[in-house]
Design a protein around this motif. Sequence first.
Motif, PDB file in Angstrom:
ATOM      1  N   PRO A  91     -29.830 -26.797  13.904  1.00 15.22           N
ATOM      2  CA  PRO A  91     -30.220 -27.209  12.010  1.00 15.22           C
ATOM      3  C   PRO A  91     -29.159 -28.516  12.011  1.00 15.22           C
ATOM      4  O   PRO A  91     -27.981 -28.526  12.115  1.00 15.22           O
TER       5      PRO A  91
ATOM      6  N   VAL B  47     -28.377 -28.652   8.393  1.00 11.85           N
ATOM      7  CA  VAL B  47     -27.575 -28.984   8.480  1.00 11.85           C
ATOM      8  C   VAL B  47     -26.250 -28.729   8.906  1.00 11.85           C
ATOM      9  O   VAL B  47     -25.238 -29.100   8.313  1.00 11.85           O
TER      10      VAL B  47
ATOM     11  N   GLN C  86     -38.005 -39.499   4.175  1.00  6.95           N
ATOM     12  CA  GLN C  86     -37.458 -37.823   2.675  1.00  6.95           C
ATOM     13  C   GLN C  86     -36.188 -37.548   3.243  1.00  6.95           C
ATOM     14  O   GLN C  86     -35.895 -36.475   3.133  1.00  6.95           O
TER      15      GLN C  86
ATOM     16  N   PHE D  21     -33.214 -35.968   3.556  1.00  4.60           N
ATOM     17  CA  PHE D  21     -32.193 -34.839   2.007  1.00  4.60           C
ATOM     18  C   PHE D  21     -31.414 -34.312   2.572  1.00  4.60           C
ATOM     19  O   PHE D  21     -30.611 -34.151   2.438  1.00  4.60           O
TER      20      PHE D  21
ATOM     21  N   ILE E 216     -25.945 -31.902   1.784  1.00  4.32           N
ATOM     22  CA  ILE E 216     -25.267 -30.638   2.415  1.00  4.32           C
ATOM     23  C   ILE E 216     -23.486 -31.545   2.866  1.00  4.32           C
ATOM     24  O   ILE E 216     -22.668 -30.139   2.054  1.00  4.32           O
TER      25      ILE E 216
ATOM     26  N   ASN F  97     -35.578 -38.238  -2.253  1.00  6.60           N
ATOM     27  CA  ASN F  97     -35.635 -36.572  -1.807  1.00  6.60           C
ATOM     28  C   ASN F  97     -34.579 -35.837  -3.422  1.00  6.60           C
ATOM     29  O   ASN F  97     -35.292 -34.728  -3.947  1.00  6.60           O
TER      30      ASN F  97
ATOM     31  N   TYR G  57     -35.568 -33.021  -6.250  1.00  4.46           N
ATOM     32  CA  TYR G  57     -34.693 -31.719  -6.528  1.00  4.46           C
ATOM     33  C   TYR G  57     -34.024 -31.797  -8.009  1.00  4.46           C
ATOM     34  O   TYR G  57     -34.142 -30.838  -7.889  1.00  4.46           O
TER      35      TYR G  57
ATOM     36  N   PHE H 226     -35.775 -28.905 -10.252  1.00  9.16           N
ATOM     37  CA  PHE H 226     -34.119 -27.750  -9.710  1.00  9.16           C
ATOM     38  C   PHE H 226     -33.502 -27.802 -10.510  1.00  9.16           C
ATOM     39  O   PHE H 226     -32.810 -26.955 -11.610  1.00  9.16           O
TER      40      PHE H 226
ATOM     41  N   THR I 154     -41.480 -33.083   3.126  1.00 11.42           N
ATOM     42  CA  THR I 154     -41.077 -32.813   1.789  1.00 11.42           C
ATOM     43  C   THR I 154     -41.911 -33.434   0.457  1.00 11.42           C
ATOM     44  O   THR I 154     -41.190 -32.707  -0.343  1.00 11.42           O
TER      45      THR I 154
ATOM     46  N   ILE J 299     -41.930 -29.593  -3.415  1.00  7.10           N
ATOM     47  CA  ILE J 299     -42.039 -29.168  -5.260  1.00  7.10           C
ATOM     48  C   ILE J 299     -43.559 -28.989  -5.464  1.00  7.10           C
ATOM     49  O   ILE J 299     -43.273 -28.165  -5.743  1.00  7.10           O
TER      50      ILE J 299
ATOM     51  N   PHE K 260     -44.419 -25.343  -4.128  1.00  7.00           N
ATOM     52  CA  PHE K 260     -43.052 -24.763  -5.175  1.00  7.00           C
ATOM     53  C   PHE K 260     -43.848 -24.817  -6.771  1.00  7.00           C
ATOM     54  O   PHE K 260     -44.150 -23.611  -7.012  1.00  7.00           O
TER      55      PHE K 260
ATOM     56  N   ASN L  85     -34.963 -24.940  11.772  1.00 17.52           N
ATOM     57  CA  ASN L  85     -33.974 -25.452  11.212  1.00 17.52           C
ATOM     58  C   ASN L  85     -34.385 -26.297   9.492  1.00 17.52           C
ATOM     59  O   ASN L  85     -33.241 -27.487   9.018  1.00 17.52           O
TER      60      ASN L  85
ATOM     61  N   TYR M 131     -34.032 -26.502   5.422  1.00 20.03           N
ATOM     62  CA  TYR M 131     -33.570 -26.483   5.070  1.00 20.03           C
ATOM     63  C   TYR M 131     -34.548 -26.491   3.442  1.00 20.03           C
ATOM     64  O   TYR M 131     -34.145 -25.812   2.519  1.00 20.03           O
ATOM     65  N   PHE M 132     -34.747 -27.328   3.126  1.00 19.30           N
ATOM     66  CA  PHE M 132     -35.664 -28.011   2.250  1.00 19.30           C
ATOM     67  C   PHE M 132     -36.689 -27.157   1.580  1.00 19.30           C
ATOM     68  O   PHE M 132     -36.479 -26.659   0.127  1.00 19.30           O
TER      69      PHE M 132
ATOM     70  N   LEU N 213     -34.479 -23.703   0.463  1.00 16.91           N
ATOM     71  CA  LEU N 213     -33.754 -24.034  -1.083  1.00 16.91           C
ATOM     72  C   LEU N 213     -34.766 -24.006  -2.095  1.00 16.91           C
ATOM     73  O   LEU N 213     -34.024 -23.181  -3.140  1.00 16.91           O
ATOM     74  N   ALA N 214     -36.103 -25.315  -2.092  1.00 15.38           N
ATOM     75  CA  ALA N 214     -36.754 -24.792  -3.086  1.00 15.38           C
ATOM     76  C   ALA N 214     -37.131 -23.850  -3.491  1.00 15.38           C
ATOM     77  O   ALA N 214     -37.123 -23.648  -4.748  1.00 15.38           O
TER      78      ALA N 214
ATOM     79  N   ILE O  54     -30.554 -19.056   7.029  1.00 15.64           N
ATOM     80  CA  ILE O  54     -28.835 -19.961   7.556  1.00 15.64           C
ATOM     81  C   ILE O  54     -28.727 -20.547   7.345  1.00 15.64           C
ATOM     82  O   ILE O  54     -27.598 -20.732   5.887  1.00 15.64           O
ATOM     83  N   PRO O  55     -29.480 -21.772   6.936  1.00 14.83           N
ATOM     84  CA  PRO O  55     -29.119 -22.957   6.346  1.00 14.83           C
ATOM     85  C   PRO O  55     -28.903 -22.537   4.907  1.00 14.83           C
ATOM     86  O   PRO O  55     -27.635 -23.492   4.782  1.00 14.83           O
TER      87      PRO O  55
ATOM     88  N   ILE P 253     -25.613 -21.249   4.595  1.00 13.42           N
ATOM     89  CA  ILE P 253     -24.508 -21.352   5.034  1.00 13.42           C
ATOM     90  C   ILE P 253     -24.482 -22.735   3.925  1.00 13.42           C
ATOM     91  O   ILE P 253     -23.067 -22.689   3.614  1.00 13.42           O
ATOM     92  N   GLY P 254     -24.859 -23.338   3.209  1.00  9.96           N
ATOM     93  CA  GLY P 254     -25.045 -24.252   2.528  1.00  9.96           C
ATOM     94  C   GLY P 254     -24.399 -23.445   0.799  1.00  9.96           C
ATOM     95  O   GLY P 254     -23.866 -24.335   0.284  1.00  9.96           O
TER      96      GLY P 254
END
Lengths: 322, 301
Positions: free
Chosen positions: A143, A145, A253, A255, A260, A276, A280, A284, B139, B143, B146, B227, B229-230, B233-234, B244-245, B248-249
């Motif tokens: 991944p 991340v 893009q 991000f 991280i 990006n 975000y 947020f 990506t 938003i 979301f 994999n 994440y974005f 996360l959002a 997991i990502p 872990i973040g």
Amino acid sequence: MTQTAAAVGTDGRTARAARVTTRRNPSQRRAARRQALIGWTFILPFAIVFAVFLIAPLVYAFYLSLFTKGLATGTQFSFFGNYVQAFTDPAFLKGLWFVIRFVVVLIPIQMAVSLAAALVLDAITTRFARFARLTIFLPYAVPAVIGALMWGFLYSPIFGPTEQLASLFGMSAPVLLGPDTVFGSLVNVVTWQWAGYYMIIIYAALQGVDSTIYEAARIDGANAWQLAFRIKVPMVANSLVLILVFALIGTLQFFSEPQILRPIANGSITPDFTPNIYAYSVAFSYAQFNYASAISFALGFVVFLCVFVFLFLTRKRGSVFA
Amino acid sequence: MTVVSSRVRPGVAARRSGARRPRNLVAHLFLGALIIYFLIPLWWLIVASSKDPVALFSGSGALWFSGGVDYLANLQDLFTYNGGIYLRWLANSVLYALAGGAGATVIAVLAGYGFAKFTFPGRNLMFAVVLGSVMVPLTALVIPTFIMFSDLHLTDTIWAVILPSLLSPFAVYLMRVYIADAVPSELLDAARVDGAGEFRTFVSVALPLLRPVIVTVLLLGVVACWNNYFLPLAMLSDSSLFPIPVGIGLWEGLAANNNGGGHSLWSLIIIGSLVSVIPLIIAFLSLQKYWQGGLSIGSLK
């Protein structure tokens, strides 16, 4: 090409046949309508997902981006006000400038590594080469991340080997995530992450080339370098274009990796580091969803435009999506 | 796809003669350097996962084992910290990856078959739109999606992560290109003449021919979800729904601010990262013969 062309050819022929018969015979017309119905039935699930998760968010984002929300004024229609704000917003422009510079540096490096690896792996077939092929590809399964974190640790003077390596040469450890070095450090992370995937695509294309062409070139006296750069590279030009498009879309893009590395980069990675990340943060951290929508939409448009221009420029080499 | 497998490699005899050994030596050195570069972070992860926090911070030999090699203690710590939240994240990751990957694959097979084997008005226009959408950065949709989901009160649910993952125009493109080649229309007509219905024809005649591309698209889909994440996360704020990502973040953010509550989160992050990369590496190694051919589909001339 021959296979695809043949397939398209037969499709075209049946289409023409169908069109001819619809004019003549009611039962054939019914058959054509039945075919259309069945075809649409197979496509329907995708059409729904496409409408709900691509068209609808785009339309909705565009709609939202036309309004501004102020604390005192409430929500107001502002037409393209958000876009004017975005394209004059130093934070957005800074992020955009960063990803464009990043693309210009990263993509040639990534292409060079993956193309060189693919050409070498195509030329030798030892067990060692097979092992190398898998190893180079492996980061694709990691991944983004985790990849960024691992490199973050390796860059760190506490966890990584930089301190020891530097002390071998009697120097102090370089700060690899500082304001000046973070660019190169990120180029390294992304190259590590994606070069293997691109290498496999080029390699698979090289394996698909008819080997009699190589024999002919060798008889004509081509050496290994000429064989590689005059014959093999042009033969896989299509996959190179495909990879460039992927890399372009992915990098613009940008991000996960900077996001991280942010907590451990001591302020080198700002909330407006890439468009990006900025979108975000705006959405947020500041709950400005109208402006965030405008940034997302503007970024999407810039990416689309870049890819479109790129495909237009390379169309002579044979379009990937033809 | 037969071209991929049936190629006879040229010049094998010439290479055995030894005349090319110097070139092969250079090539092997180059490959060796690449292997070291691509393995270093993973090697570091394996080594660091064995260390306790003291050895981790001692700064002695980042790339070699030191102190007690104790994977089991670290694993136990990982799986029990905060009421076993990591296992929860692992289960979430598996759920999102399998549901998203498998769903996207099923949708793509159906659509690819529809595009490749049926003619109807609007087909070419629709396919052109699909191809154009490959260029839309996904990506940029996160938003807006979301905001849409939050209006529908769907954020902070598993659906907020799974449903948007079903969208994969590129998978549809791969499927269509592959099916046009690999499934002869005559075979489908023969099944129809024999009285098989359209669905039966698809399942028992077309599907068995599509195994390599299905494995490839499924694997790509699972990797993309695993994999991702974005999007999560959002969409998610309840940490028990994290994959997991994102988890872990979260730990990394806490650890960087020294908010671990007296617990060294760094060693959990490291062993947690190791555990999270193992499933996909195993999947790729065991399914090699499928995806290696399958990845070339999109670009074969």
